[in-house]
Design a protein around this motif. Structure first.
Motif, PDB file in Angstrom:
ATOM      1  N   LYS A 255       0.853  -1.180   0.000  1.00 16.09           N
ATOM      2  CA  LYS A 255       0.000   0.000   0.000  1.00 16.09           C
ATOM      3  C   LYS A 255       0.895   1.238   0.000  1.00 16.09           C
ATOM      4  CE  LYS A 255      -3.657   1.900   2.904  1.00 16.09           C
ATOM      5  NZ  LYS A 255      -4.293   1.670   4.199  1.00 16.09           N
TER       6      LYS A 255
ATOM      7  N   ILE B  92     -15.482   2.275  -5.329  1.00 19.45           N
ATOM      8  CA  ILE B  92     -14.089   1.976  -4.982  1.00 19.45           C
ATOM      9  C   ILE B  92     -13.150   2.557  -6.052  1.00 19.45           C
ATOM     10  CG2 ILE B  92     -12.376   0.164  -4.551  1.00 19.45           C
ATOM     11  CD1 ILE B  92     -14.431   0.022  -2.419  1.00 19.45           C
TER      12      ILE B  92
ATOM     13  N   SER C  69      -9.547   2.436  -7.310  1.00 19.42           N
ATOM     14  CA  SER C  69      -8.336   1.652  -7.094  1.00 19.42           C
ATOM     15  C   SER C  69      -7.213   2.122  -7.997  1.00 19.42           C
ATOM     16  CB  SER C  69      -8.615   0.159  -7.250  1.00 19.42           C
ATOM     17  OG  SER C  69      -8.953  -0.130  -8.564  1.00 19.42           O
TER      18      SER C  69
ATOM     19  N   ARG D 105      -3.351   1.140  -9.180  1.00 21.99           N
ATOM     20  CA  ARG D 105      -2.349   0.075  -9.213  1.00 21.99           C
ATOM     21  C   ARG D 105      -1.128   0.575  -9.943  1.00 21.99           C
ATOM     22  NH1 ARG D 105      -4.033  -6.087  -9.035  1.00 21.99           N
ATOM     23  NH2 ARG D 105      -1.869  -6.694  -9.009  1.00 21.99           N
TER      24      ARG D 105
ATOM     25  N   GLN E 142      -0.632  -1.077  -4.605  1.00 23.05           N
ATOM     26  CA  GLN E 142      -2.074  -1.068  -4.805  1.00 23.05           C
ATOM     27  C   GLN E 142      -2.723  -0.254  -3.693  1.00 23.05           C
ATOM     28  OE1 GLN E 142      -4.706  -4.181  -6.418  1.00 23.05           O
ATOM     29  NE2 GLN E 142      -5.399  -4.398  -4.314  1.00 23.05           N
TER      30      GLN E 142
ATOM     31  N   ARG F 217      -6.652   1.064  -2.543  1.00 25.56           N
ATOM     32  CA  ARG F 217      -8.097   1.037  -2.789  1.00 25.56           C
ATOM     33  C   ARG F 217      -8.767   1.968  -1.791  1.00 25.56           C
ATOM     34  NH1 ARG F 217     -10.282  -3.555  -5.291  1.00 25.56           N
ATOM     35  NH2 ARG F 217     -11.832  -3.836  -3.679  1.00 25.56           N
TER      36      ARG F 217
ATOM     37  N   ARG G  56     -12.484   3.917  -0.707  1.00 22.30           N
ATOM     38  CA  ARG G  56     -13.930   3.975  -0.908  1.00 22.30           C
ATOM     39  C   ARG G  56     -14.341   5.443  -1.013  1.00 22.30           C
ATOM     40  NH1 ARG G  56     -17.829   0.169   0.005  1.00 22.30           N
ATOM     41  NH2 ARG G  56     -16.345  -1.195   1.041  1.00 22.30           N
TER      42      ARG G  56
END
Lengths: 143, 125
Positions: B22, B56, B58, B60, B84, B86, B88
């Motif tokens: 993360k 969401i 996201s 990457r 990555q 993610r 909300r």
């Protein structure tokens, strides 16, 4: 011909001494280091994340410098110590804060100082340190 | 001095799934938009993907440089894992107008709020 005693500077199997300057308590545990950093925001400035690799002709040092522009990076070489200093401007609401990061690397004697090159790409600074031709390991053939 | 840089040496940790990590990020907002800043050193534009699916967001990021095999590691602090993130998004945003910019390893995503979600000042008559 005289055979001289082997001096300490001439040791077999000697590993380059990038030494304690590069040692970090969490070196090799990046996830853990990240965790610590998240909880304890660095107050000192020596928190540049560094990597060091070696191949036959060069040493390769890499520094993580996200958000740092090319002209905000300074690389200095003094008394065989390479110091990278970088300044990053972070927006904190209305204000702009500037943070300075620095890291030093003691170079082994094999590094040829005038051939050092550096490149900044995608927030990673790569410094290439060539090895002196005359000090590379040689194979001596038996007649 | 013989640390090796393999994906396995980086144990999964909080917020880090099997082979991803993360990234550090920050979120700021004003009345018009959310501004998300993600630190992605080592990721170039081609290795980046941003998706907004349902609520969401996201992000990457794939590291652009794989180190040559001939490089022998002497000291490793940089992770070799891809990123990555993610998040909300609970406030309605205008998906058509999302903008993203990647510069010096920092990704800036601007998510404009939908007009309905913006705060309105009500004048007292």
């Amino acid at each position: 011909m005289k055979i001289a005693r082997c001096t300490p500077a001439f040791q077999f199997g000697r590993t380059p001494d990038f030494g304690p300057r590069l040692r970090h308590p969490l070196a090799g545990f990046p996830a853990m280091a990240q965790l610590f950093e998240d909880f304890l925001p660095a107050t000192n400035s020596s928190n540049l994340v560094t990597d060091l690799h070696e191949d036959t002709d060069h040493f390769h040092a890499r520094f993580e410098l996200p958000g740092v522009k090319k002209d905000a990076v300074k690389i200095e070489l003094h008394e065989r110590v390479l110091t990278v200093t970088a300044e990053r401007v972070v927006k904190a609401g209305e204000k702009e804060l500037s943070r300075t990061f620095t890291r030093s690397l003691a170079l082994p004697e094999i590094v040829q100082e005038d051939g050092i090159t550096a490149k900044l790409e995608d927030g990673i600074l790569s410094v290439t340190l060539p090895k002196q031709e005359s000090r590379k390991p040689k194979v001596i053939s038996v007649n | 001095m013989n640390t090796t840089c393999t994906a396995n040496s980086c144990a999964p940790f909080v917020g880090v799934t099997e082979s991803l990590r993360k990234p550090r990020y920050s979120v700021a907002n004003d009345n018009e938009a959310f501004e998300i800043e993600v630190e992605l050193p080592g990721v170039s534009k081609s290795g980046l993907s941003i998706d907004l699916e349902d609520d969401i967001l996201s992000v990457r990021g794939q590291l652009s440089a794989r180190l040559p095999d001939s490089w022998k590691p002497l000291h490793c602090e940089l992770s070799t894992l891809d990123y990555q993130l993610r998040l909300r998004v609970t406030t309605p945003v205008d998906a058509e107008k999302i903008e993203a910019k990647l510069e010096e390893g920092i990704l800036k995503v601007t998510l404009p709020l939908k007009a309905a979600a913006q705060a309105r000042r009500i004048e007292v008559a």
